[in-house]
Scaffold this motif. Structure first.
Motif, PDB file in Angstrom:
ATOM      1  N   UNK A  85       0.782  -1.225   0.000  1.00 28.53           N
ATOM      2  CA  UNK A  85       0.000   0.000   0.000  1.00 28.53           C
ATOM      3  C   UNK A  85       0.813   1.274   0.000  1.00 28.53           C
ATOM      4  N   UNK A  86       2.132   1.163   0.115  1.00 29.00           N
ATOM      5  CA  UNK A  86       2.991   2.348   0.135  1.00 29.00           C
ATOM      6  C   UNK A  86       3.358   2.761  -1.284  1.00 29.00           C
ATOM      7  N   UNK A  87       3.465   4.074  -1.516  1.00 29.01           N
ATOM      8  CA  UNK A  87       4.005   4.599  -2.769  1.00 29.01           C
ATOM      9  C   UNK A  87       5.353   5.238  -2.466  1.00 29.01           C
ATOM     10  N   UNK A  88       6.408   4.642  -2.993  1.00 31.85           N
ATOM     11  CA  UNK A  88       7.759   5.175  -2.854  1.00 31.85           C
ATOM     12  C   UNK A  88       8.123   5.895  -4.143  1.00 31.85           C
ATOM     13  N   UNK A  89       8.530   7.154  -4.036  1.00 29.51           N
ATOM     14  CA  UNK A  89       8.934   7.926  -5.213  1.00 29.51           C
ATOM     15  C   UNK A  89      10.443   7.848  -5.384  1.00 29.51           C
ATOM     16  N   UNK A  90      10.874   7.588  -6.614  1.00 30.22           N
ATOM     17  CA  UNK A  90      12.285   7.663  -6.981  1.00 30.22           C
ATOM     18  C   UNK A  90      12.505   8.975  -7.718  1.00 30.22           C
ATOM     19  N   UNK A 147       3.420   0.867 -15.714  1.00 27.13           N
ATOM     20  CA  UNK A 147       2.823   1.986 -16.439  1.00 27.13           C
ATOM     21  C   UNK A 147       3.943   2.805 -17.062  1.00 27.13           C
ATOM     22  N   UNK A 148       3.986   2.808 -18.398  1.00 32.21           N
ATOM     23  CA  UNK A 148       5.064   3.464 -19.122  1.00 32.21           C
ATOM     24  C   UNK A 148       4.712   4.916 -19.435  1.00 32.21           C
ATOM     25  N   UNK A 149       5.748   5.719 -19.595  1.00 28.63           N
ATOM     26  CA  UNK A 149       5.576   7.112 -19.978  1.00 28.63           C
ATOM     27  C   UNK A 149       4.875   7.230 -21.329  1.00 28.63           C
ATOM     28  N   UNK A 150       5.131   6.281 -22.231  1.00 27.14           N
ATOM     29  CA  UNK A 150       4.625   6.358 -23.603  1.00 27.14           C
ATOM     30  C   UNK A 150       3.298   5.623 -23.795  1.00 27.14           C
ATOM     31  N   UNK A 151       2.639   5.236 -22.691  1.00 29.43           N
ATOM     32  CA  UNK A 151       1.355   4.520 -22.700  1.00 29.43           C
ATOM     33  C   UNK A 151       1.513   3.070 -23.158  1.00 29.43           C
ATOM     34  N   UNK A 199       6.442   4.700 -14.324  1.00 30.86           N
ATOM     35  CA  UNK A 199       7.620   5.376 -14.867  1.00 30.86           C
ATOM     36  C   UNK A 199       7.208   6.674 -15.550  1.00 30.86           C
ATOM     37  N   UNK A 200       7.396   7.800 -14.855  1.00 29.07           N
ATOM     38  CA  UNK A 200       7.016   9.119 -15.367  1.00 29.07           C
ATOM     39  C   UNK A 200       5.602   9.072 -15.956  1.00 29.07           C
ATOM     40  N   UNK A 201       4.617   8.649 -15.193  1.00 21.60           N
ATOM     41  CA  UNK A 201       3.300   8.389 -15.779  1.00 21.60           C
ATOM     42  C   UNK A 201       2.554   9.623 -16.251  1.00 21.60           C
ATOM     43  N   UNK A 202       2.952  10.821 -15.792  1.00 18.41           N
ATOM     44  CA  UNK A 202       2.198  12.022 -16.135  1.00 18.41           C
ATOM     45  C   UNK A 202       2.982  12.988 -17.014  1.00 18.41           C
ATOM     46  N   UNK A 203       4.176  12.613 -17.450  1.00 21.05           N
ATOM     47  CA  UNK A 203       5.057  13.586 -18.097  1.00 21.05           C
ATOM     48  C   UNK A 203       4.621  13.966 -19.506  1.00 21.05           C
ATOM     49  N   UNK A 204       3.793  13.135 -20.152  1.00 23.89           N
ATOM     50  CA  UNK A 204       3.414  13.407 -21.541  1.00 23.89           C
ATOM     51  C   UNK A 204       2.099  14.169 -21.664  1.00 23.89           C
ATOM     52  N   UNK A 259       6.052   1.825  -6.805  1.00 22.79           N
ATOM     53  CA  UNK A 259       7.211   2.701  -6.980  1.00 22.79           C
ATOM     54  C   UNK A 259       6.910   3.665  -8.114  1.00 22.79           C
ATOM     55  N   UNK A 260       7.043   4.949  -7.823  1.00 25.04           N
ATOM     56  CA  UNK A 260       6.749   6.027  -8.762  1.00 25.04           C
ATOM     57  C   UNK A 260       8.035   6.743  -9.130  1.00 25.04           C
TER      58      UNK A 260
END
Length: 225
Positions: A25-30, A75-79, A147-152, A177-178
C-alpha cells in the motif's frame, strides 16, 4: 498483500547498487537527475534487465524469474497501448484470464465509462494514460511500477490523473514505486522519497522530511528548495 524487498546490483546499462523495502500500500517515489538510474531500477525489478542481488515480494523469491512470470503492473511514460485494439481489449489482453466485468469496472474506476470501445487514436492523451493505468492494474499485480506516468500530458491533466491515482490508493494494496521529475506529483502521491545519485540512494525518508530537509545542495535543487 506482501511488501517488496530488493537488493539491486548491476553494471550495465549503468552501475546500480540499491537496497529498497516498500510496504504493502505504500508509494515510494524515486527522484534523481537524468541518468541516475531510476528507469533502469524499475526495469531490473520487472525482470527486463539482468542483475545481481535479489528481489522478493513477501516470501516469494523473484530473482531469476523472467519478466512474464513476475506479477508486475508497469505503467510506461509512452502509454504502450496496442493501437489496433479498443480500450477494453487492451485490458482483456493484459489479464491472466479475460474478465469483461472486471475490465469494465477498472475503466470506470479511472473515469472512462462509455469509452470501452474506442481505440487509442480516438482518445486524448490523458484518456490513453488512464487506459494504461487500468491495464497495469488488470494483471492483478503484486508490484506496481509507474515510470514518469504524467510527463506526456499537460498540467491540468496531470492533476486529474494524480487525483485518480490518489482515489485508487485505498485499493492499491500492493507496493508501488513512482518515478517522477515533478516534485508536485511526488508530494501529492508518495509516502516516502528515495533520491538516486550515481546509481545509489543518496537520501531516503518521509516525503515531507526530504522536501523540508534535503541532505545536500544537489538534492535541495531536485526538490525545489
Amino acid at each position: 498483500m506482501s511488501g517488496l524487498e530488493a537488493d539491486i546490483r548491476l553494471e550495465r546499462p549503468l552501475p546500480l547498487n540499491v537496497q529498497l523495502q516498500v510496504a504493502p500500500g505504500e508509494i515510494l517515489a524515486l527522484v534523481g537527475r537524468s541518468g541516475a538510474g531510476k528507469s533502469t531500477l524499475l526495469k531490473a525489478l520487472a525482470g527486463l534487465v539482468p542483475m545481481q542481488g535479489h528481489v522478493r515480494v513477501g516470501a516469494e523469491e523473484w530473482t531469476g524469474l523472467p519478466a512474464h512470470q513476475r506479477q508486475v503492473g508497469y505503467l510506461f511514460q509512452s502509454y504502450a497501448l496496442f493501437p489496433h485494439l479498443s480500450a477494453l481489449q487492451n485490458l482483456l489482453l493484459a489479464m491472466p484470464a479475460p474478465d469483461q466485468p472486471r475490465a469494465r469496472a477498472l475503466l470506470a474506476a479511472v473515469h472512462l465509462p462509455g469509452l470501452e470501445d474506442r481505440r487509442p487514436h480516438q482518445l486524448s492523451g490523458g484518456q490513453q494514460q488512464r487506459v494504461a493505468l487500468a491495464r497495469a492494474l488488470a494483471r492483478n499485480p503484486r508490484l506496481l511500477l509507474l515510470d514518469e506516468p504524467f510527463s506526456a500530458v499537460d498540467r491540468p491533466t496531470r492533476r486529474a490523473l494524480a487525483a485518480t491515482l490518489q482515489d485508487l490508493r485505498a485499493d492499491l494494496a500492493m507496493p508501488t514505486i513512482l518515478v517522477s521529475h515533478d516534485i508536485e506529483d511526488v508530494a501529492a502521491l508518495a509516502t516516502r522519497i528515495a533520491v538516486l545519485e550515481g546509481g545509489r540512494i543518496a537520501q531516503l525518508g518521509a516525503t515531507a522530511d526530504v522536501i523540508a530537509r534535503p541532505a545536500s545542495a544537489s538534492i535541495a535543487e531536485l526538490v525545489g528548495r
